[in-house]
Write an enzyme that holds these catalytic residues in place. Structure first.
Site, short mmCIF file in Angstrom:
data_model
loop_
_atom_site.label_atom_id
_atom_site.label_comp_id
_atom_site.label_asym_id
_atom_site.label_seq_id
_atom_site.Cartn_x
_atom_site.Cartn_y
_atom_site.Cartn_z
N TYR A 157 0.86 -1.20 0.00
CA TYR A 157 0.00 0.00 0.00
C TYR A 157 0.89 1.25 0.00
O TYR A 157 0.55 2.28 -0.55
CB TYR A 157 -0.98 -0.02 1.17
CG TYR A 157 -2.15 0.93 0.98
CD1 TYR A 157 -2.99 0.81 -0.12
CD2 TYR A 157 -2.39 1.96 1.88
CE1 TYR A 157 -4.04 1.69 -0.32
CE2 TYR A 157 -3.45 2.83 1.70
CZ TYR A 157 -4.27 2.70 0.60
OH TYR A 157 -5.32 3.57 0.41
N LYS A 164 -3.12 8.58 2.67
CA LYS A 164 -4.36 8.45 3.47
C LYS A 164 -4.20 9.05 4.86
O LYS A 164 -5.15 9.60 5.43
CB LYS A 164 -4.80 6.98 3.55
CG LYS A 164 -5.30 6.39 2.22
CD LYS A 164 -6.46 7.18 1.61
CE LYS A 164 -7.14 6.40 0.49
NZ LYS A 164 -8.14 7.23 -0.23
#
Ligand code: NAD
Ligand code: 0WE
Length: 257
Positions: A157, A164
């Site tokens: 990720y 995020k």
């Protein structure tokens, strides 16, 4: 059930019928909301077809969230057509593909810039455009979409996790800044869903499998569940909630092992 009749919403981040933003669009439109949907260049046809399937015909506008002039044009058009705005859904995210497969230490300056620009800064730019229209409407509600990779490490990720984390912090700063004007800002942290954005991730079925095995509900979530939670946060039932990240992940975040 929340009534959205008379409410006007802008939804950014619909690519196709599997998009999480589309589930939120449907959940609000089916309760009477009038929508403006934006699309990123290549998705014009898809989004146009989806828009035609909604009860109230939405405005459909192009918007690359990296381009300030696109964002300005969207709010000018909404002002002209709707005369105000009640809610905004932000569902745009992107990192260059190679950043999601290389070791994190290899994250490039340009990949970092792109990921943070598209996936985090865009919320600030859109909130700035939306705020005057919402204030004029007596307040509003803004919702963004995030992932647990902001708080915990998930293999590959990578820079999206950093983006995020910046997105969630931006959400809280926007909540503080816009709260006095009656505008709430929240996020939904969704569990993994096989959308277009996920289709580009190698090993994504493995992620879905781990969630299915370990989440308290022993299953993956459906996009419609994010749609329903989104309608809740956008609507009057959540009038006391701002600066919050609501986990819609079948409980996965709560488990240690
Ligand atoms: P999706 O591919 O359907 O949506 C991503 C959207 O981002 C697309 O509509 C794409 O057009 C848009 N986008 C990318 N770059 C853009 C740009 N420059 N300008 C305008 N739009 C741009 O995938 P999704 O899974 O529905 O993703 C929506 C949001 O949900 C993203 O923020 C994603 O990080 C988040 N999310 C996804 C999952 C998942 O597992 N699918 C889980 C948690 C959170
Ligand atoms: O936010 C995301 C993914 C967003 C995304 C996806 C792509 C694929 C295609 C951003 N940029 C790109 N760039 C591309 O070129 N998710 C929450 C989905 C996701 O991605 C993962 C996950 C989950 C969940 C990657 C590794 C591990 C888990």
């Amino acid at each position: 059930m929340t009534d959205f009749s008379g409410k006007r919403g802008l939804v950014v981040g619909v690519a196709n019928k599997r998009s999480i933003a589309w589930a939120i669009a449907r959940a609000t439109a089916s309760r009477g909301a009038r929508l403006a949907l934006t699309y990123q260049g290549r998705f014009e046809e898809h989004v146009g077809e989806l828009a035609a399937s909604l009860d109230h015909q939405p405005l459909v506008l192009p918007c690359d969230v990296a381009v300030d002039a696109d964002i300005d044009a969207v709010f000018a058009k909404i002002d002209q057509e709707f005369g105000g705005l009640d809610f905004l859904v932000h569902g745009a995210a992107f990192a260059p593909r190679e950043e999601l497969s290389s070791p994190f230490t290899e994250t490039s300056r340009d990949g970092f810039r792109t990921a943070l620009d598209i996936s985090a800064y865009s919320l600030i730019a859109l909130a700035r455009g939306a705020a005057p229209l919402m204030e004029r409407s007596g307040g509003g509600s803004i919702l963004t979409l995030t992932y647990l990779g902001s708080e915990r490490v998930f293999p590959n990720y990578n820079v999206m996790g950093v983006a995020k984390a910046a997105l969630e912090a931006s959400m809280r700063y926007l909540a503080a800044d816009l709260g006095p004007r009656g505008i709430r800002v929240n996020a939904i942290s969704a569990g993994p869903v096989k959308t277009l954005a996920a289709a580009g991730i190698s090993g994504f079925s493995g992620v879905l499998g781990v969630y299915r095995d370990r989440a308290p509900l022993r299953r993956n979530i459906e996009t419609s569940e994010v749609g329903e939670a989104g309608a809740f946060l956008l609507g009057p039932a959540a009038s006391g909630i701002t600066g919050e990240v609501l986990m819609v992940d079948a409980g996965y975040h709560a488990v240690g092992m």
